[in-house]
Enzyme design. Structure first.
Site, PDB file in Angstrom:
ATOM      1  N   HIS A   1      -2.051   1.648   7.411  1.00 18.13           N
ATOM      2  CA  HIS A   1      -2.327   1.563   5.980  1.00 18.13           C
ATOM      3  C   HIS A   1      -1.963   2.899   5.351  1.00 18.13           C
ATOM      4  CE1 HIS A   1      -4.263   0.468   2.255  1.00 18.13           C
ATOM      5  NE2 HIS A   1      -5.071   1.508   2.322  1.00 18.13           N
TER       6      HIS A   1
ATOM      7  N   CYS B   1       0.830  -1.205   0.000  1.00 14.96           N
ATOM      8  CA  CYS B   1       0.000   0.000   0.000  1.00 14.96           C
ATOM      9  C   CYS B   1       0.862   1.252   0.000  1.00 14.96           C
ATOM     10  CB  CYS B   1      -0.958  -0.002   1.181  1.00 14.96           C
ATOM     11  SG  CYS B   1      -0.145   0.046   2.791  1.00 14.96           S
TER      12      CYS B   1
END
Length: 975
Positions: free
Chosen positions: A790, A454
């Site tokens: 994230h 990510c």
């Protein structure tokens, strides 16, 4: 008597009169009748029961038959014989079909009347064969329920021995063929009642003959695992689940999941259909069996099945929450599916669009049961949003809808997440089975998370939207293709272009562009570090290249002080030097830095003007690093305020703090070669060459020495759309690059220090120039530590209908006015420019890139992200330099190249990639299953922590990503 009765029921006499005469006929049954009269009466009553025109006739037939059969039992036994019953079952009765439920009803009553007669045994033997035949013919639910009534009362008619197993298996198949085409409530209730009777019959048989249970369950699995597209087994099979002993769960699930004969396609079908059973209103324990099978499949690492089924059925499970009868079971399955599917947010995001409507609907009805359910549901949603943070556009409406319900603590959330995770949470699952998608409605294409990617995805998207990597190289090649001979006959216009290019070259460092790499051309800048010994006054300086600037957070107490006195007057400094207030690292000794003496530079950054100088005159002094220089350092007054009055730092503040002077004392003393010892010194930094693309990394992770963990700084930071970078350009300091220069002692500080610093042939140090940059991309870290979280990014199109060099020209001409305005405590012109551009940019397209998800957003969302989602903080900022050479105006030939991204992959290629990924994962699973089969005797076990210990730092896997380095070095995350 039979003639009288027949004429009576078909006459037109009043109904009360008929009933009175029928009562007389029933009473006359006590009288003696010969065999012929009895048989005639039995024929008439049978005809009335089976072919009666109305309920009255059928009722009369039942009453009279029961009375005459009781008083004339031998005659009825002779009439209701084996041949007569077989004829009814195989041929029917006159106009009545053999599959009519009235036939079974008549036989059921007849068995009751001759139960004490010896001939009933022959009928039992006959019926054992006939009921098996009837079941094999797949009777309709109504007929099957009538048969179940008969067999429940007369268990002697149930097949025995091996035939009993066959009967149960066929009855299971029959249930699998049940269908209810009506949508009316009355018919649906009747259908459920009929199915319940049949399932109760099977339960009775399983209890009486336990050997029939396992074959029956095998038949159930065979029905629901069928891959025949022409047959869809009935959800009525769910009625059998409640009758399966719960203590058999472990054995049965292990048998199913380890059976090599059960193919993955069959198991997938079976699990999908079991999930469909959640819609059966009266079924119990369906959720228990579904969850047990999900855990069993995870135990043998059949993740392909789990992923496919979860993504296929999770919306259906969520839809079952609307129905009160099946809501508890559906919520249990939904919770397990979401909490175990921790490698990707894909499953959770499938139900996200439906959450708000469900919550609002249940909140409005005000029922206690609805409120209790919503408390459980919101707890689950909070866990999911915590685990899959970084989707503000999706979660904003949900947070608004559930804001009135309690939020679980972070410790409870972590406990819940760790209890249901699959045996392995390796992110290879996401990489192998991620759904390839084309362009979104934005015209942009996302990047699939390949497992802990990510951070890479967000950076790539940020760079892609901010830069012309590819197009600039093509332009350079075209420009270099021109030969000098081609310009011999150039016109006045071309001469002006050459002159402008020459003028541009004079402003750039002497390093040739041809010697620079692509990264250096786009992101490279130069930073001059100047150190002055506070003992001997000797100085040293060094020019270093950089590709990004790492900005530390300044102490909060310093931000509250918006105006600072002359740093030379500070009693805490030595020899009038300035002290820089770094965020003290827990690894360093306390007292090394003094935050109370921190100084910041205003938006003009290094405007070190004499306080008594005329406001319209720029003093470009060369002794900018002299400790005793009388200077004034200011903080931008336009810094936003937090609700409690606390100041929110801006990126400008952090940049100014980065460039502020710093005193090197204590353990951080400077080794002075002139003094040949460690000495207190003053360190200053100046940017001498600006990059085309400015990358700013916010140092949000610090090490807590007490608890030995890396912690994240969650402070909100204001992101200016326009950033003015102070640059002091020189044309000679490049010769000092990568080397230190030490001059003689400074015994007379009243002299012009720059003259002693300046080698022969060097030029004067230029006045600080404010180089304008526009915010292009923001990489956001969502999480509470460097160990988890994230990454996603905000970015916007770089094309603009307004020539950017106009804004650049405005900034250059307002550099002096900017300094003057701060001294006069008026609004900064740069702030005016920023506000004007910000208003224009509000209407331009901003995009939110979150792995494969791309959505429209706005600059307001970028600004408010941390205030709305405290775990989501800006981490990397990408600013684009604005000038006349690289501004993308409306007339620029490269304008419009960034339209709607690249075309998607061809469908054939996408299908081939997906197929290859699945084959690869299945191959891995086969190896894992082989190992699992070796330990088949062991019960299903699950790791308590619920995720893979081998996740690399900075991942966005089961615990999310966090960490990950800056652009220059991995270690810059920790300071």
């Amino acid at each position: 008597m039979d003639k009288i009765l027949e004429g009576l029921v078909s006459s037109s006499h009043p109904l009360p009169l008929k009933r009175m005469i029928v009562r007389k006929v029933v009473e006359s049954a006590e009288h003696w009748l010969d065999e012929a009269q009895c048989e005639a009466m039995f024929d008439l009553t049978t005809r009335l029961i089976l072919e009666g025109q109305d309920p009255f006739q059928r009722q009369v037939g039942h009453k009279v038959l029961e009375a005459y059969a009781r008083y004339h039992r031998p005659e009825f036994e002779s009439f209701f014989n084996k041949t007569f019953v077989l004829g009814l079952l195989q041929q029917g009765y006159h106009s009545v079909d053999r599959k009519d439920v009235a036939i079974l009803g008549y036989i059921h009553n007849g068995l009751k009347l001759i139960m004490s007669c010896p001939s009933v045994l022959d009928l039992f033997s006959l019926l054992q064969v006939e009921v098996l035949r009837m079941v094999c013919e797949r009777p309709e639910p109504q007929l099957c329920a009538r048969l179940s009534d008969l067999l429940t009362d007369f268990v002697q008619c149930i097949p025995k021995g091996k035939l009993s197993i066959t009967f149960c298996q066929q009855l299971v198949r029959t249930i699998g063929h049940f269908q209810c085409v009506s949508t009316q409530e009355k018919e649906l209730r009747e259908y459920v009642s009929q199915v319940t009777k049949v399932s109760n019959l099977l339960q009775n048989i399983w209890k009486a003959e336990p050997s029939t249970l396992l074959p029956s369950l095998q038949e159930v699995f065979a029905s629901i695992s069928s891959t025949d597209v022409s047959f869809e087994p009935s959800v009525a099979l769910a009625s059998l689940v409640q009758h399966i002993p719960l203590q058999m769960i472990t054995v049965l699930i292990r048998s199913l999941t380890t059976d090599p004969n059960v193919k993955d396609a069959s198991m997938t079908q079976a699990l999908c259909r079991m999930i469909d059973w959640l819609s059966w209103p009266l079924a119990q324990h369906v959720d228990t069996w579904v969850i047990a099978l999900l855990k069993g499949l995870a135990a043998v690492q059949k993740f392909t099945i789990l992923i496919d089924v979860t993504l296929l059925k999770i919306e259906l499970v969520f839809n079952r929450l609307w129905f009160p009868l099946v809501r508890p079971g559906a919520l249990g399955v939904l919770s397990h599916m979401l909490l175990s599917f921790q490698h990707s947010p894909e499953a959770f995001h499938l139900i996200v669009p439906h959450v708000v409507n469900l919550v609002l609907s249940f909140k409005s009805d005000g029922l206690p049961s609805s409120t209790a359910f919503l408390v459980q549901l919101t707890e689950l949603i909070h866990c999911m949003m915590y685990h899959y943070s970084g989707f503000p556009d999706l979660y904003e409406p949900i947070l608004e809808a559930i804001k009135g319900f309690p939020k679980p603590s972070e410790e409870k959330i972590k406990l819940i997440l760790s209890q249901s995770a699959w045996t392995s949470q390796s992110n290879s699952l996401a990489s192998c089975l991620s759904r390839l998608s084309g362009k979104s409605e934005t015209g942009k294409t996302g990047l699939i998370n390949l497992g802990n990617t990510c951070y890479m995805n967000s950076v790539i998207q940020a760079l892609f939207m901010a830069t012309e990597l590819h197009e600039e190289e093509k332009i350079l090649k075209v420009q270099s293709s021109y030969k000098p001979s081609e310009s011999l006959g150039c016109s006045e216009t071309s001469l002006q272009k050459v002159a402008s290019k020459a003028a541009l070259l004079t402003e750039t460092p002497c390093t040739s562009d041809g010697e620079k790499t692509l990264i250096e051309k786009m992101f490279g800048g130069k930073l001059r570090t100047h150190i002055c010994c506070l003992n001997c006054r000797s100085t040293s300086q060094k020019v270093e290249a950089f590709t990004d600037l790492s900005l530390a957070f300044c102490p909060s107490s310093s931000l509250e002080n918006l105006s600072f006195q002359d740093p030379a007057a500070s009693p805490s400094t030595q020899d009038g030097g300035l002290m820089r207030a770094n965020v003290p690292s827990p690894l360093e000794e306390p007292g090394v830095y003094n935050p109370a003496t921190a100084a910041f530079v205003c938006d003009s950054a290094v405007n070190e003007r004499m306080l008594g100088s005329p406001p319209d005159e720029c003093h470009c002094t060369e002794n900018t690093s002299v400790p005793n220089e009388s200077s004034k350092f200011l903080v931008n007054k336009d810094v936003p305020q937090k609700p409690g009055g606390e100041t929110t730092p801006s990126v400008t503040d952090l940049l100014n703090y980065f460039l502020a002077p710093e005193i090197l004392t204590g353990d951080n003393q400077y080794y002075c070669e002139n003094c040949a010892s460690l000495q207190n010194a003053e360190k200053t930094m100046q940017i001498t060459e600006e990059p085309e693309y400015l990358i700013l990394t916010l140092l949000r992770f610090s090490y807590d020495q007490k608890y030995h963990v890396r912690r994240k700084i969650l402070d909100d930071v204001s992101l200016p759309l326009v950033l003015e970078l102070p640059v002091k350009r020189t044309t000679s300091f490049s010769s000092l690059s990568e080397s230190w220069s030490i001059d003689v002692d400074f015994t007379d500080i009243s002299e012009n220090l720059a003259k002693k610093l300046k080698p022969s042939g060097t030029e004067e140090v230029c006045c600080p120039k404010l180089v304008p940059y526009l915010l292009s991309s923001v990489v956001v870290h969502s999480g509470i530590s460097s160990e988890s979280g994230h990454y996603y990014s905000y970015a916007r199109n770089i094309t603009s209908s307004e020539p950017s060099y106009q804004m650049c020209h405005q900034s250059e001409t307002l550099a002096l006015a900017s300094s003057r305005s701060h001294l006069l405590e008026r609004e900064s012109p740069s702030a005016v420019i920023e506000q004007d551009l910000e208003n224009k940019e509000m209407s331009k397209e901003w995009f939110l890139f979150n792995d494969s998800r791309v959505t429209f957003t706005s600059f307001q969302s970028v600004q408010k992200i941390t205030s709305r989602f405290p775990k989501d903080t800006a981490y990397v900022l990408l600013y684009k330099k604005q000038n006349s050479t690289n501004g993308l105006s409306a007339n620029n030939s490269t304008s419009g190249l960034w339209v709607n991204g690249d075309p998607p992959l061809q469908k054939e290629l996408m299908d081939a990639i997906t197929k290859d990924n699945k084959l690869y994962l299945q191959e891995q699973e086969l190896n894992a299953r082989a190992r699992a089969l070796q330990a088949a005797s062991a019960s299903c076990s699950f790791r308590p922590n619920g995720f893979d210990d081998n996740d690399p730092p900075g991942s966005c896997g089961p615990t999310g990503g966090g960490g990950g380095g800056g652009f220059n070095t991995v270690s810059r995350l920790v300071f």
